[in-house]
Design an enzyme around this catalytic site. Structure first.
Site: not given
Lengths: 220, 220
Positions: A144, A180
């Site tokens: 991701s 993230k």
DNA sequence: ATGTTCTATGAAAACTTGTTCACTGTCAAG
DNA sequence: CTTGACAGTGAACAAGTTTTCATAGAACAT
């Protein structure tokens, strides 16, 4: 984790700095001298407190022998998951790989020695060389963050601290740790995946930041 | 650097493994027990030899206190130059940053304990986890390897060993250390820059390989 | 043959270091 | 106002650890 008192934190910092600089732990009397205690027992008490609070592990009877607690221990999961693959809670902090570069000019608190080795963090965070940060490495699982050039199998170096907008952070969401980019929009805070195939923003109400990704280690 | 005897190398390996695993040095008695010596003096002699040969530094009188010598010390230069930026020859090897991942199943030489922490090399060289390699980190200067995604300012982890065709190596050419890809064509050996703007191949007659680049550390 | 290095034993000395005991004082919380 | 956590002194002890001394065989180069 219980809070450390100022004195306890200072002693722990000194100990870790001593290791980073000398490559071996200080003795109780080394610490005593550093803080100008009149009694070794002052140190002894603080070490007991540090152990009781779980940040330091002493090896009974052994000289100059300690372990420090891991900073973050996490379960595994899908997506971009940072997994703690260590055998148990006994993960070791400590030390540095031999790094030849960007040596610090002066370490104001630990002046006695000349031969100073930058810890692994030195090449990474040029700014914070005064103390050995409690950095740790984590293997990245998932993709991701590939648009930030962090791929599955890479290792990221995480450093505790307060993240700024735009930092890539290791964060706890729903009990899971994931990697993230932190996005702050006004009063709101989001987590952004760096992959076009993933939902861009994860709204966050409660957020636990475990550290900031400072560098990434890639196999050649 | 003087050659180590088998016994000396084994003891040094054990000591480094002990540090990587426990985060503190073994005592002389620990080493004695490991190698089943009947006398501590057997160990003492080997430690003296290791110190005499310059690979280990003891701190007289202090318990469990050692430093290990750097693996390679290099001058600086232009192009893609690997520079030793350390203060002097006192650079320290030792230890590992806390790495949580890819734990080794068995370390045949260091069997007694269970909690094992992979050294920084573990995530990099999945194959060679049995001993703590004498790896070291070097800052890359120049851009002759940008096509291999190694940029100016990156840090490469170098591991001693025999390189294969295609490996990226730290090599001595004309007294200078540079980072290049090793190319073997028949009986000939070349060094190849990974940058279209650089001459592709550097013919080599005499070649000193200081190590193989196993991974690259990039700031985020 | 002879010296040197490596390897090792066995015991003891000397020093370093962790640990314990007794005691004092401050400060905030209940 | 007592209780508990925190911080510290001072002295002594016990254990851990390094270091030294005396001794010796095996391998190897000169």
């Amino acid at each position: 984790m219980e809070e450390l008192t100022k004195r306890q934190a200072a002693i722990l910092e000194y100990m870790k700095g001593h290791v980073a600089e000398h490559s071996y732990w200080p003795s109780i009397r080394d610490i005593q001298a550093k803080f100008r205690f009149a009694s070794t027992n002052a140190v002894f008490g603080h070490l007991q407190a540090l152990e009781r609070k779980g940040v330091l592990q002493r090896i009974p009877g052994a000289a100059r022998a300690y372990k420090v607690a891991p900073v973050a221990v996490v379960e595994d999961l899908s997506e971009t998951i940072i997994r703690y693959e260590g055998p148990d809670e006994n993960a070791i902090l400590l030390g540095s790989i031999p790094f030849m570069g960007s040596i610090a000019a002066g370490l104001p608190d630990y002046t006695e020695s000349s031969g100073v080795v930058a810890s692994m963090q030195a090449p990474i965070t040029e700014g914070s060389r005064r103390r050995a940060p409690q950095s740790f490495a984590l293997r990245v699982r998932g993709d991701s963050m590939i648009d930030a050039d962090i791929q599955d199998g890479d290792t990221v170096i995480i450093e505790p601290g307060h993240p700024k907008h735009g930092d890539i952070v290791a964060a706890l969401i729903d009990g899971q740790t994931t990697l993230k980019r932190l996005v702050k929009q006004g009063s709101k805070t989001f987590l952004k995946a760096e992959n076009a195939n993933y939902p861009d923003l994860v709204p966050v109400t409660e957020l636990v930041i475990q550290g900031i990704a400072k560098s990434v280690v890639k196999p050649i």
